[in-house]
Write a protein that holds these residues in place. Structure first.
Motif, short mmCIF file in Angstrom:
data_model
loop_
_atom_site.label_atom_id
_atom_site.label_comp_id
_atom_site.label_asym_id
_atom_site.label_seq_id
_atom_site.Cartn_x
_atom_site.Cartn_y
_atom_site.Cartn_z
N SER A 107 0.81 -1.22 0.00
CA SER A 107 0.00 0.00 0.00
C SER A 107 0.84 1.27 0.00
CB SER A 107 -0.94 0.00 1.22
OG SER A 107 -1.93 0.99 1.10
N GLY A 108 1.85 1.30 -0.87
CA GLY A 108 2.69 2.49 -1.00
C GLY A 108 4.00 2.42 -0.25
N ALA A 109 4.10 1.52 0.74
CA ALA A 109 5.32 1.45 1.56
C ALA A 109 6.55 1.05 0.75
CB ALA A 109 5.13 0.47 2.72
N LEU A 110 6.35 0.33 -0.35
CA LEU A 110 7.48 -0.09 -1.19
C LEU A 110 8.26 1.11 -1.71
CD1 LEU A 110 9.00 -2.40 -2.63
CD2 LEU A 110 7.37 -2.18 -4.51
N GLU A 111 7.62 2.25 -1.87
CA GLU A 111 8.30 3.44 -2.39
C GLU A 111 9.14 4.14 -1.34
OE1 GLU A 111 8.07 3.95 -5.62
OE2 GLU A 111 6.73 2.21 -5.66
N ARG A 112 8.90 3.83 -0.07
CA ARG A 112 9.59 4.55 1.01
C ARG A 112 10.41 3.66 1.94
NH1 ARG A 112 4.38 6.33 0.43
NH2 ARG A 112 3.69 4.86 2.03
N GLN A 113 10.01 2.40 2.05
CA GLN A 113 10.68 1.48 2.97
C GLN A 113 11.75 0.69 2.23
OE1 GLN A 113 10.32 0.89 6.41
NE2 GLN A 113 12.13 -0.36 6.00
N PRO A 114 13.03 0.87 2.57
CA PRO A 114 14.08 0.12 1.88
C PRO A 114 13.85 -1.38 1.91
CG PRO A 114 15.04 1.87 3.19
CD PRO A 114 13.59 1.84 3.55
N TYR A 115 13.91 -2.00 0.73
CA TYR A 115 13.78 -3.46 0.61
C TYR A 115 14.96 -3.95 -0.21
CZ TYR A 115 11.82 -8.03 -0.74
OH TYR A 115 11.63 -9.38 -0.95
N LEU A 116 15.93 -4.56 0.47
CA LEU A 116 17.14 -5.04 -0.17
C LEU A 116 17.07 -6.54 -0.36
CD1 LEU A 116 18.03 -2.28 1.15
CD2 LEU A 116 20.31 -3.27 1.34
N ARG A 117 17.67 -7.00 -1.44
CA ARG A 117 17.79 -8.44 -1.67
C ARG A 117 19.27 -8.74 -1.87
NH1 ARG A 117 14.50 -9.96 -6.46
NH2 ARG A 117 14.51 -12.08 -5.65
N VAL A 118 19.83 -9.48 -0.91
CA VAL A 118 21.27 -9.74 -0.89
C VAL A 118 21.57 -11.13 -1.44
CG1 VAL A 118 21.64 -8.20 1.06
CG2 VAL A 118 21.14 -10.62 1.49
N ARG A 119 22.82 -11.34 -1.80
CA ARG A 119 23.22 -12.63 -2.39
C ARG A 119 23.16 -13.75 -1.35
NH1 ARG A 119 25.84 -13.59 -6.95
NH2 ARG A 119 26.48 -11.41 -7.15
N ASN A 120 23.63 -13.48 -0.13
CA ASN A 120 23.75 -14.53 0.88
C ASN A 120 23.31 -13.99 2.23
OD1 ASN A 120 25.34 -16.05 3.08
ND2 ASN A 120 25.60 -17.39 1.30
N LEU A 121 22.29 -14.60 2.82
CA LEU A 121 21.74 -14.08 4.07
C LEU A 121 22.72 -14.22 5.23
CD1 LEU A 121 19.02 -12.81 4.98
CD2 LEU A 121 18.44 -15.04 5.94
N ALA A 122 23.43 -15.34 5.29
CA ALA A 122 24.40 -15.54 6.38
C ALA A 122 25.49 -14.48 6.32
CB ALA A 122 25.00 -16.94 6.30
N ASP A 123 25.94 -14.13 5.12
CA ASP A 123 26.95 -13.07 4.98
C ASP A 123 26.40 -11.73 5.44
OD1 ASP A 123 28.69 -14.93 3.97
OD2 ASP A 123 28.50 -14.31 1.87
N ALA A 124 25.13 -11.47 5.12
CA ALA A 124 24.50 -10.21 5.55
C ALA A 124 24.40 -10.15 7.07
CB ALA A 124 23.12 -10.07 4.92
N ILE A 125 24.05 -11.27 7.69
CA ILE A 125 23.97 -11.33 9.16
C ILE A 125 25.34 -11.06 9.76
CG2 ILE A 125 23.59 -12.87 11.12
CD1 ILE A 125 21.38 -14.22 9.43
N THR A 126 26.36 -11.69 9.20
CA THR A 126 27.73 -11.49 9.69
C THR A 126 28.15 -10.03 9.55
OG1 THR A 126 28.32 -13.77 9.09
CG2 THR A 126 30.13 -12.20 9.39
N GLU A 127 27.80 -9.40 8.44
CA GLU A 127 28.14 -8.00 8.24
C GLU A 127 27.43 -7.11 9.25
OE1 GLU A 127 28.02 -4.50 4.77
OE2 GLU A 127 27.54 -6.59 4.25
#
Length: 257
Positions: free
Chosen positions: A156-176
């Protein structure tokens, strides 16, 4: 000299991403996209009634709409979509990298999604994340819901304002995130501690909450990478929450500690 196969595949993937477009539909999703200066807008198809309702947003966007007969809506979207007479072709948003969106607020809160593929769930999570002040929602490039019209409509419009990232590897993102100072909590119904217990009397540390898909939950690798597994404090020992409801409750609980 012939290029290695991996180089060719990487170049092909880059070209495919550059040419990728998304059709958004529904009044809220289309209006907010039209008003978003960071959104590349390519083609707008509206009925006369929808055009009248979107007149200010259309004027602000500078795009020339194409009029369609409401009985024969010509936009290339699923015929069962509740489009409300408005469809907009756009380029996916680029929110930058993890550090750029997860650092900066006084008490950052981040949601990570482990194989949550239902666009309606992700859309609802984005909506809750915006309302409750999350810095970002993070999924993976594979096995997570991409940016689609169905996701945008649910958000409902939040996609335009709320950052939505898609990363290659979730475990690496958690570690970062852990290196960046985040306390990373994985939600698991079998965990011993609740979110409140894990946070104690409160913490000045930024907090990241990891949620898995309904049914399988968090992957084993994810469980091993987070700082701690926690659960939502419930009134009884039965039933389970929809992942979007769980995300909202967990985020609210973490903010009020």
């Amino acid at each position: 000299m012939k290029k290695p196969k991996w180089v060719v595949e990487k170049e092909q993937a880059r070209k495919a991403a550059a040419s990728e477009t998304v059709w958004l539909f529904g009044m809220h999703a289309v209006r907010d996209a039209l008003l978003n200066p960071n959104r590349t807008k390519l083609r707008l198809i509206v009925t006369r009634n929808a055009q009248d309702k979107l007149v200010e947003a259309i004027a602000a966007s500078g795009i020339d709409p194409e009029l369609a007969d409401p009985r024969k809506f010509t936009a290339p979207i699923d015929p069962g979509s509740v489009h409300q007479g408005a469809a907009l072709e756009v380029k996916p948003l680029d929110w930058g990298n993890l550090a750029e969106v997860c650092i900066g607020r006084e008490h950052p809160r981040v949601i990570l999604l482990d194989r949550v593929t239902d666009p309606h769930n992700v859309g609802a999570i984005l909506r809750s994340a915006e309302v409750l002040g999350a810095s970002a929602v993070i999924g993976t490039r594979h096995h997570s819901a991409p940016e689609t019209g169905a996701l945008a409509k649910t958000a409902s419009g939040a996609l335009e304002r709320q950052p939505y990232l898609r990363v290659r590897n979730l475990a690496d993102a958690i570690t970062e995130l852990r290196r960046m100072g985040f306390l990373v909590l994985g939600l698991d119904g079998e965990a011993g501690d609740t979110i409140e217990a894990a946070l104690g009397e409160g913490t000045d540390r930024p907090v990241a909450l990891v949620l898995g898909a309904e049914g399988p939950g968090l992957r084993q690798k994810t469980k091993e990478t987070v700082d701690q597994l926690v659960k939502i404090d419930t009134a009884g020992g039965f039933g389970s929450l929809n992942v979007s409801n769980a995300a909202a409750i967990a985020l609210y609980a973490s903010r009020h500690k």
